[in-house]
Design an enzyme around this catalytic site. Structure first.
Site, PDB file in Angstrom:
ATOM      1  N   ASN A   1      13.275  -7.933 -13.488  1.00  0.00           N
ATOM      2  CA  ASN A   1      12.452  -7.046 -13.039  1.00  0.00           C
ATOM      3  C   ASN A   1      12.150  -6.486 -11.848  1.00  0.00           C
ATOM      4  OD1 ASN A   1      11.947  -9.734 -14.983  1.00  0.00           O
ATOM      5  ND2 ASN A   1      10.194  -8.711 -16.054  1.00  0.00           N
TER       6      ASN A   1
ATOM      7  N   VAL B   1       8.481  -2.095 -11.266  1.00  0.00           N
ATOM      8  CA  VAL B   1       8.417  -4.042 -11.219  1.00  0.00           C
ATOM      9  C   VAL B   1       8.353  -2.852 -13.211  1.00  0.00           C
ATOM     10  CG1 VAL B   1       6.712  -5.363 -10.915  1.00  0.00           C
ATOM     11  CG2 VAL B   1       7.379  -4.200  -8.952  1.00  0.00           C
ATOM     12  N   CYS B   2       8.605  -3.999 -13.403  1.00  0.00           N
ATOM     13  CA  CYS B   2       8.719  -4.418 -15.074  1.00  0.00           C
ATOM     14  C   CYS B   2       8.033  -5.085 -14.923  1.00  0.00           C
ATOM     15  CB  CYS B   2      10.677  -4.217 -15.358  1.00  0.00           C
ATOM     16  SG  CYS B   2      11.041  -2.878 -15.321  1.00  0.00           S
ATOM     17  N   LEU B   3       7.387  -4.977 -15.733  1.00  0.00           N
ATOM     18  CA  LEU B   3       6.105  -6.158 -15.935  1.00  0.00           C
ATOM     19  C   LEU B   3       5.431  -5.869 -17.032  1.00  0.00           C
ATOM     20  CD1 LEU B   3       5.470  -9.174 -15.213  1.00  0.00           C
ATOM     21  CD2 LEU B   3       3.669  -8.286 -14.185  1.00  0.00           C
TER      22      LEU B   3
ATOM     23  N   THR C   1       4.907  -1.329 -17.974  1.00  0.00           N
ATOM     24  CA  THR C   1       6.415  -0.882 -17.429  1.00  0.00           C
ATOM     25  C   THR C   1       6.724  -1.471 -18.211  1.00  0.00           C
ATOM     26  OG1 THR C   1       6.201  -2.561 -15.020  1.00  0.00           O
ATOM     27  CG2 THR C   1       5.506   0.138 -15.346  1.00  0.00           C
TER      28      THR C   1
END
Length: 368
Positions: free
Chosen positions: A149, A156-158, A163
């Site tokens: 992530n 930042v992948c969340l 995202t």
């Protein structure tokens, strides 16, 4: 009812008196505080340009971040209050008195994960229409990808940040979601015990043993990269966190080095070391498999950690005392080649090698 705003003045510590009557300054790093220097913040210029380009849309309000009557300003002040009151012990935040649209947070890696005792910094920015849109978050990665992530470029992948795909209840809700929720999610959902499974598709097919083997290998690499991150942080700590970084690694140095030893030695599976030497999730087997790749990488990095911690003022008496003993007399159980490589490099780095009669560095021969 008017909104009670947090003070914009950084906290000043009051001197305390010791038992001998001497005045002593107590330097406490608060979990939340207001600072002024935002010069190295990732979003310093990006958000300024976005806010200026949208100033015409603000209809003369003077900017959503500078007008104390704007809804955005009041909402950010509410966020400050929440952070000030409810941050957990392992998360620290600094906000900026002249740039309320920016903040910086550091998360201490939790025990029982391959991130334990590490420091993970995130630069955060509020968009001009906050909270209609979620905050922007950038991970200070030093070019290292330590999690599915968290990308090497800082992305930042969340789901909470919109995202990453997720169910509606997992995504940003302008009326309920907060920055505190984002930080806690990063700590609990991203920097977790088995980050390999953060990658979609990993572990969904049959073959548990195969997936676990891949997960363990991934955790080995995560710990290695986390240790590299420690070196980068000690060389270039983020502004306003210099003392915190120094103090943290001065205190945790021995525990980190002990964990390195335990992992290389196969005493504990990577990520499960406890500061008391116990294992948080060990199997009954007295020895766990450690890849040769991990041993080699850590063999290269370990001397650098010892040297960096020593320069940082950490008390490493036990580790340095070991280095003064001939390698052959050590009773370490992991591969002898790895042992000689590690301690040979350490002696060279720390200046512990003796010089022979020819002036060259080396160990004494048996006949001397």
């Amino acid at each position: 009812m008017s909104l009670a705003l947090p003070s914009l003045e950084p906290r000043q510590e009051q001197p305390q008196t010791t038992t001998s009557g001497e005045i002593q300054e107590i330097d406490i790093f608060h979990r939340f505080d207001v600072v002024s220097d935002s010069s190295d913040h990732h979003y310093l210029d990006i958000i300024s340009k976005e806010n200026n380009s949208g100033s015409k849309k603000n209809k003369g309000e003077g900017g959503s971040f500078s007008n104390i009557s704007s809804g955005v300003y009041k909402k950010i002040m509410q966020e400050w209050k929440i952070l000030e009151k409810h941050l957990p012990d392992s998360i620290y935040v600094r906000v900026y008195e002249n740039r309320i649209d920016l903040l910086r947070a550091v998360i201490i890696g939790a025990a029982g994960t391959p991130y334990h005792d590490g420091l993970y910094f995130f630069d955060i920015a509020f968009p001009p229409d906050f909270p209609a849109r979620p905050p922007l978050v950038h991970y200070r990665s030093f070019g290292l990808r330590i999690n599915p992530n968290l990308y090497a470029n800082g992305r930042v992948c969340l789901s909470l940040l919109n995202t990453w795909p997720g169910k509606k209840r997992e995504k940003w809700n302008s009326s309920e979601s907060t920055v505190l929720q984002v930080l806690v999610s990063l700590q609990a959902l991203v920097l977790n015990e088995k980050p390999y499974y953060n990658e979609p598709g990993n572990g969904v097919l049959p073959g548990r043993a195969i997936w676990e083997k891949k997960s363990n290998a991934y955790s080995e690499n995560v710990f290695f990269l986390s240790c590299k991150t420690m070196l980068f942080l000690l060389r270039r700590p983020p502004t306003n966190f210099e003392g915190f970084v120094t103090g943290h690694f001065r205190e945790k140095a021995s525990a980190i080095l002990s964990a390195c030893h335990a992992y290389i030695n196969g005493e504990v599976r990577v990520g499960f070391y406890r500061n008391d030497g116990s294992c948080s999730s060990c199997k009954s087997s007295p020895h766990v498999h450690v890849s040769e790749k991990f041993k080699g990488l850590m063999g290269q990095l370990y001397p650098q950690l010892v040297s960096s911690f020593k320069r940082n003022g950490a008390s490493l008496g036990d580790f340095l005392e070991q280095l003064k003993q001939p390698v052959e007399k050590k009773t370490l159980s992991f591969e002898g080649k790895t042992v000689r490589m590690i301690f040979g490099k350490l002696k060279k780095v720390l200046g512990l090698k003796k010089k022979d009669n020819s002036g060259k560095s080396g160990a004494k021969s048996n006949g001397s």
